[in-house]
Design a protein around this motif. Structure first.
Motif, short mmCIF file in Angstrom:
data_model
loop_
_atom_site.label_atom_id
_atom_site.label_comp_id
_atom_site.label_asym_id
_atom_site.label_seq_id
_atom_site.Cartn_x
_atom_site.Cartn_y
_atom_site.Cartn_z
N PHE A 147 -4.76 -11.71 52.35
CA PHE A 147 -4.35 -12.94 53.04
C PHE A 147 -5.29 -14.08 52.66
N SER A 148 -4.84 -15.30 52.96
CA SER A 148 -5.68 -16.48 52.77
C SER A 148 -5.49 -17.41 53.95
N ILE A 149 -6.52 -18.23 54.21
CA ILE A 149 -6.48 -19.22 55.29
C ILE A 149 -6.96 -20.55 54.71
N GLY A 150 -6.19 -21.60 54.94
CA GLY A 150 -6.58 -22.92 54.46
C GLY A 150 -5.90 -24.02 55.25
N ILE A 151 -6.39 -25.25 55.09
CA ILE A 151 -5.85 -26.39 55.83
C ILE A 151 -5.49 -27.49 54.85
N PHE A 152 -4.27 -28.02 54.98
CA PHE A 152 -3.84 -29.18 54.22
C PHE A 152 -3.98 -30.42 55.11
N CYS A 153 -4.69 -31.44 54.59
CA CYS A 153 -4.90 -32.69 55.32
C CYS A 153 -4.07 -33.77 54.63
N LEU A 154 -3.07 -34.31 55.33
CA LEU A 154 -2.12 -35.24 54.73
C LEU A 154 -2.24 -36.62 55.36
N PRO A 155 -2.47 -37.66 54.54
CA PRO A 155 -2.34 -39.03 55.04
C PRO A 155 -0.87 -39.37 55.27
N PRO A 156 -0.57 -40.47 55.95
CA PRO A 156 0.83 -40.87 56.13
C PRO A 156 1.55 -41.00 54.79
N SER A 157 2.77 -40.51 54.72
CA SER A 157 3.66 -40.56 53.56
C SER A 157 3.32 -39.52 52.49
N ALA A 158 2.26 -38.73 52.67
CA ALA A 158 1.96 -37.69 51.70
C ALA A 158 3.04 -36.61 51.73
N ILE A 159 3.28 -35.99 50.57
CA ILE A 159 4.35 -35.00 50.44
C ILE A 159 3.82 -33.75 49.77
N ILE A 160 4.08 -32.61 50.36
CA ILE A 160 3.93 -31.32 49.67
C ILE A 160 5.33 -30.94 49.21
N PRO A 161 5.59 -31.01 47.90
CA PRO A 161 6.95 -30.85 47.40
C PRO A 161 7.52 -29.46 47.70
N LEU A 162 8.82 -29.37 47.53
CA LEU A 162 9.55 -28.13 47.78
C LEU A 162 9.00 -27.02 46.88
N HIS A 163 8.55 -25.94 47.49
CA HIS A 163 7.96 -24.83 46.75
C HIS A 163 8.26 -23.52 47.47
N ASN A 164 8.04 -22.41 46.79
CA ASN A 164 8.39 -21.11 47.38
C ASN A 164 7.14 -20.30 47.73
N HIS A 165 7.38 -19.13 48.33
CA HIS A 165 6.31 -18.21 48.75
C HIS A 165 6.78 -16.78 48.45
N PRO A 166 6.76 -16.39 47.17
CA PRO A 166 7.36 -15.11 46.78
C PRO A 166 6.66 -13.91 47.40
N GLY A 167 7.45 -13.09 48.10
CA GLY A 167 6.92 -11.87 48.70
C GLY A 167 5.93 -12.08 49.82
N MET A 168 5.91 -13.27 50.42
CA MET A 168 4.89 -13.60 51.40
C MET A 168 5.46 -13.80 52.80
N THR A 169 4.60 -13.55 53.79
CA THR A 169 4.84 -13.99 55.16
C THR A 169 3.85 -15.12 55.42
N VAL A 170 4.36 -16.27 55.87
CA VAL A 170 3.54 -17.48 55.98
C VAL A 170 3.60 -18.03 57.40
N PHE A 171 2.42 -18.33 57.94
CA PHE A 171 2.29 -18.94 59.26
C PHE A 171 1.75 -20.35 59.06
N SER A 172 2.45 -21.36 59.56
CA SER A 172 2.02 -22.75 59.42
C SER A 172 1.88 -23.38 60.80
N LYS A 173 0.67 -23.83 61.10
CA LYS A 173 0.37 -24.44 62.40
C LYS A 173 0.04 -25.91 62.20
N LEU A 174 0.88 -26.79 62.76
CA LEU A 174 0.63 -28.22 62.74
C LEU A 174 -0.43 -28.53 63.80
N LEU A 175 -1.62 -28.89 63.34
CA LEU A 175 -2.75 -29.10 64.26
C LEU A 175 -2.66 -30.44 64.98
N PHE A 176 -2.25 -31.48 64.25
CA PHE A 176 -2.00 -32.77 64.88
C PHE A 176 -1.10 -33.59 63.98
#
Length: 282
Positions: free
Chosen positions: A114-143
């Motif tokens: 497993f891995s743990i990390g945080i994405f920090c996005l300014p307004p209008s930032a985009i993480i483009p459409l992407h996949n997660h092959p063979g994975m279970t993913v938990f995403s928590k919006l912190l704020f």
């Protein structure tokens, strides 16, 4: 989404050490001191939970429902302060006068399971459409607030056989997908979970305000093990002609065609040192 960084090699030297407890009152019962020292921070609790939930992890292996709920519960209660973040930090400022602003990635931990990390996005930032092959993913919006659009491959169409569904793989590998989520989310909100073949395995994040997303991937991306990160462009269902019986007219807005693309040119992710509470493996 996979992030290439050499920060991991330097993290042990640069992580902020947790302050040691100080207690000059020698008359205080020892058992109370032991109890206080044994209290984990939330990040440490998250790590311990992940080691148990993904103990028998591997590509395509989905944790049990009980384990999913255990990990979801830990993430649901996490706050920005638990990982040393606040909205006024430089990561969340839109300093670019034009174009899409860069995203900052904070690496907390990674192993083969497993891995743990945080994405920090300014307004209008985009993480483009992407996949997660063979994975279970938990995403928590912190704020903050973001728009999430996600898809699963269309494999259970009521009016399609395997033969005519496969015949609607368009040129260049464009495939039909079902829209799972297309909504705005504002913290505090529940942790989102996606699975190898369900829950929106392919997703895109668009920051409506500055926001932070904590991601747990089980297992993490690995090119050598057949889990590369693939990006896509989505087209409305009506963009391609085909068998009109494949999807009933009244349901077509819930489907799209996805085309695999090279790494998006407008995606800029920079690594920064995570300075929240430290994860201790032993």
């Amino acid at each position: 989404m996979r992030i290439e960084t050499n920060l991991r090699d330097r993290k042990e030297q640069e992580f902020r050490e947790l302050p040691e407890e100080r207690n000059n009152n020698s008359s205080k019962p020892k058992k109370n001191r032991r109890r206080k020292k044994s209290m984990p921070n939330v990040v440490q609790e998250l790590f311990w939970t992940c080691t148990e939930v993904f103990a028998r992890g591997g590509a395509g292996t989905v944790p049990s429902r009980r384990d999913v709920e255990r990990l979801r519960s830990v993430l649901d209660h996490m706050q920005p302060a638990d990982v040393g973040l606040s909205p006024d930090m430089p990561y969340f400022r839109a300093n670019e006068p034009e174009g899409i602003p860069p995203i900052t990635y904070l690496h907390l931990y990674e192993c083969s399971r497993f891995s743990i990390g945080i994405f920090c996005l300014p307004p209008s930032a985009i993480i483009p459409l992407h996949n997660h092959p063979g994975m279970t993913v938990f995403s928590k919006l912190l704020f903050g607030s973001m728009h999430i659009k996600s898809f699963d491959w269309a494999t259970d169409l009521p009016h399609a056989t395997n033969q005519n569904l496969n015949s609607h793989i368009q040129p260049h590998g464009i495939r039909l997908a079902k829209i799972k989520t297309d909504s705005d989310f504002t913290a505090p909100c529940n942790t989102s979970i996606l699975y190898p073949a369900d829950g929106g395995n392919m997703h895109c994040f668009t920051a409506l305000t500055s926001c932070a997303v904590l991601d747990v991937l089980g297992p993490p991306y690995s090119d050598s093990e057949g889990r590369p990160c693939t990006y896509y462009h989505d087209f409305p269902y009506a963009s391609f002609s085909g068998d009109e019986r494949l999807v009933p007219e009244e349901e077509r807005e819930g489907y799209a065609w996805l085309e695999e693309i090279e790494n998006p040119e407008n995606l800029l992710v920079v690594g920064a040192m995570y300075r929240g509470p430290r994860i201790v493996e032993n």
